[in-house]
Design a protein around this motif. Structure first.
Motif, PDB file in Angstrom:
ATOM      1  N   UNK A  20       0.806  -1.218   0.000  1.00 48.91           N
ATOM      2  CA  UNK A  20       0.000   0.000   0.000  1.00 48.91           C
ATOM      3  C   UNK A  20       0.840   1.270   0.000  1.00 48.91           C
ATOM      4  N   UNK A  21       1.977   1.266   0.699  1.00 43.89           N
ATOM      5  CA  UNK A  21       2.712   2.506   0.939  1.00 43.89           C
ATOM      6  C   UNK A  21       4.014   2.675   0.169  1.00 43.89           C
ATOM      7  N   UNK A  22       4.648   1.598  -0.242  1.00 40.34           N
ATOM      8  CA  UNK A  22       5.981   1.702  -0.854  1.00 40.34           C
ATOM      9  C   UNK A  22       6.028   2.624  -2.077  1.00 40.34           C
ATOM     10  N   UNK A  23       5.078   2.533  -3.022  1.00 40.76           N
ATOM     11  CA  UNK A  23       5.177   3.426  -4.189  1.00 40.76           C
ATOM     12  C   UNK A  23       5.150   4.908  -3.824  1.00 40.76           C
ATOM     13  N   UNK A  24       4.253   5.291  -2.921  1.00 38.18           N
ATOM     14  CA  UNK A  24       4.187   6.722  -2.575  1.00 38.18           C
ATOM     15  C   UNK A  24       5.391   7.135  -1.738  1.00 38.18           C
ATOM     16  N   UNK A  37      18.007   4.519  -6.963  1.00 37.40           N
ATOM     17  CA  UNK A  37      18.454   3.403  -6.141  1.00 37.40           C
ATOM     18  C   UNK A  37      18.567   3.824  -4.681  1.00 37.40           C
ATOM     19  N   UNK A  38      19.101   5.002  -4.444  1.00 38.71           N
ATOM     20  CA  UNK A  38      19.209   5.504  -3.070  1.00 38.71           C
ATOM     21  C   UNK A  38      17.818   5.698  -2.473  1.00 38.71           C
ATOM     22  N   UNK A  39      16.886   6.208  -3.270  1.00 37.53           N
ATOM     23  CA  UNK A  39      15.519   6.392  -2.782  1.00 37.53           C
ATOM     24  C   UNK A  39      14.897   5.044  -2.411  1.00 37.53           C
ATOM     25  N   UNK A  40      15.121   4.034  -3.228  1.00 34.68           N
ATOM     26  CA  UNK A  40      14.613   2.697  -2.922  1.00 34.68           C
ATOM     27  C   UNK A  40      15.236   2.168  -1.633  1.00 34.68           C
ATOM     28  N   UNK A  41      16.528   2.418  -1.457  1.00 36.83           N
ATOM     29  CA  UNK A  41      17.211   2.000  -0.227  1.00 36.83           C
ATOM     30  C   UNK A  41      16.622   2.693   0.993  1.00 36.83           C
ATOM     31  N   UNK A  42      16.302   3.975   0.849  1.00 36.64           N
ATOM     32  CA  UNK A  42      15.720   4.722   1.968  1.00 36.64           C
ATOM     33  C   UNK A  42      14.375   4.122   2.370  1.00 36.64           C
ATOM     34  N   UNK A  43      13.564   3.790   1.380  1.00 35.40           N
ATOM     35  CA  UNK A  43      12.249   3.211   1.662  1.00 35.40           C
ATOM     36  C   UNK A  43      12.410   1.842   2.323  1.00 35.40           C
ATOM     37  N   UNK A  44      13.306   1.050   1.790  1.00 32.97           N
ATOM     38  CA  UNK A  44      13.541  -0.269   2.382  1.00 32.97           C
ATOM     39  C   UNK A  44      14.017  -0.134   3.830  1.00 32.97           C
ATOM     40  N   UNK A  45      14.934   0.778   4.062  1.00 32.19           N
ATOM     41  CA  UNK A  45      15.436   0.997   5.420  1.00 32.19           C
ATOM     42  C   UNK A  45      14.315   1.482   6.346  1.00 32.19           C
ATOM     43  N   UNK A  46      13.403   2.295   5.819  1.00 30.12           N
ATOM     44  CA  UNK A  46      12.276   2.772   6.635  1.00 30.12           C
ATOM     45  C   UNK A  46      11.412   1.594   7.096  1.00 30.12           C
ATOM     46  N   UNK A  50      10.844   0.423  10.921  1.00 25.54           N
ATOM     47  CA  UNK A  50       9.497   0.322  11.475  1.00 25.54           C
ATOM     48  C   UNK A  50       9.262  -1.079  12.041  1.00 25.54           C
ATOM     49  N   UNK A  51       9.733  -2.096  11.338  1.00 27.13           N
ATOM     50  CA  UNK A  51       9.508  -3.466  11.821  1.00 27.13           C
ATOM     51  C   UNK A  51      10.200  -3.707  13.159  1.00 27.13           C
ATOM     52  N   UNK A  52      11.332  -3.051  13.374  1.00 27.36           N
ATOM     53  CA  UNK A  52      12.052  -3.202  14.641  1.00 27.36           C
ATOM     54  C   UNK A  52      11.326  -2.545  15.808  1.00 27.36           C
ATOM     55  N   UNK A  53      10.496  -1.554  15.507  1.00 26.34           N
ATOM     56  CA  UNK A  53       9.846  -0.794  16.578  1.00 26.34           C
ATOM     57  C   UNK A  53       8.332  -0.946  16.580  1.00 26.34           C
ATOM     58  N   UNK A  54       7.800  -1.905  15.834  1.00 26.09           N
ATOM     59  CA  UNK A  54       6.349  -2.060  15.754  1.00 26.09           C
ATOM     60  C   UNK A  54       5.708  -2.294  17.112  1.00 26.09           C
ATOM     61  N   UNK A  55       6.434  -2.872  18.042  1.00 23.10           N
ATOM     62  CA  UNK A  55       5.854  -3.113  19.364  1.00 23.10           C
ATOM     63  C   UNK A  55       5.508  -1.806  20.076  1.00 23.10           C
ATOM     64  N   UNK A  70       9.959   8.502   8.912  1.00 21.17           N
ATOM     65  CA  UNK A  70      11.248   7.808   8.835  1.00 21.17           C
ATOM     66  C   UNK A  70      11.923   8.100   7.500  1.00 21.17           C
ATOM     67  N   UNK A  71      11.172   8.058   6.402  1.00 24.19           N
ATOM     68  CA  UNK A  71      11.746   8.329   5.078  1.00 24.19           C
ATOM     69  C   UNK A  71      12.304   9.746   5.018  1.00 24.19           C
ATOM     70  N   UNK A  72      11.559  10.705   5.526  1.00 23.11           N
ATOM     71  CA  UNK A  72      12.035  12.095   5.513  1.00 23.11           C
ATOM     72  C   UNK A  72      13.327  12.221   6.323  1.00 23.11           C
ATOM     73  N   UNK A  73      13.355  11.633   7.494  1.00 22.33           N
ATOM     74  CA  UNK A  73      14.559  11.718   8.327  1.00 22.33           C
ATOM     75  C   UNK A  73      15.743  11.001   7.685  1.00 22.33           C
ATOM     76  N   UNK A  74      15.515   9.837   7.098  1.00 28.30           N
ATOM     77  CA  UNK A  74      16.604   9.128   6.412  1.00 28.30           C
ATOM     78  C   UNK A  74      17.118   9.936   5.221  1.00 28.30           C
TER      79      UNK A  74
END
Length: 170
Positions: A20-24, A37-46, A50-55, A70-74
């Motif tokens: 739902x969110x990756x393209x935007x 490629x860097x933009x894709x890396x930023x999204x992947x890292x986001x 998020x998965x590490x802090x979902x709790x 997260x994307x903006x900060x990265x």
């Protein structure tokens, strides 16, 4: 996607969120970095972060807002450090414009993106969230941890600066 969610359920919810969110998010990242490629890396890292802090995410509906933040900060960190990409890869070859980009007039779009990149960070953040994500000033304020009046001020100043920058573009 809450704490204590079974592994399969978490994976299903994470996949749905990604779809739902990756393209935007990729489009958002491209407002900040030239390299696709860097933009894709930023999204992947986001998504990884998020998965590490979902709790700690109390409202699963807010996951998309957390991802945007997260994307903006990265992207800010990426540009601040002058990194080529998160993995220090050599620059990717120039992107081939999609049919959509060509149809929308890539040069005009690029002028706006270039002008956005010259703005101070908060103005750029507020403008991209307001006009790309169609978020209200209250939602932007909530997502960026600012007051609504600060968001409105950044939007006004950013629009004025964009107007000047785009008029000066040959």
């Amino acid at each position: 996607m809450t704490a204590g969610v079974a592994g399969d359920d978490f994976d299903t919810q994470a996949a749905a969120l990604f779809n739902a969110e990756a393209p935007s998010l990729l489009h958002l990242a491209r407002f900040y970095v030239d390299d696709k490629t860097a933009a894709e890396d930023l999204v992947q890292e986001a998504f990884i972060r998020l998965s590490r802090t979902m709790s700690r995410v109390r409202d699963p509906a807010r996951a998309a807002a957390y991802l945007r933040s997260i994307v903006i900060n990265l992207a800010r960190d990426h540009n601040r450090r002058g990194l080529v990409s998160l993995h220090h890869r050599p620059p990717a070859p120039d992107d081939v414009p999609s049919a959509e980009e060509a149809a929308l007039g890539r040069s005009a779009r690029q002028e706006v993106i270039d002008a956005l990149r010259t703005l101070p960070g908060r103005q750029r953040d507020c403008l991209t969230l307001r006009y790309y994500y169609d978020m209200s000033p209250a939602d932007i304020a909530d997502g960026l941890g600012m007051s609504v009046n600060s968001v409105k001020t950044h939007l006004q100043r950013g629009l004025r600066a964009l107007n000047v920058a785009l008029r000066e573009t040959p």
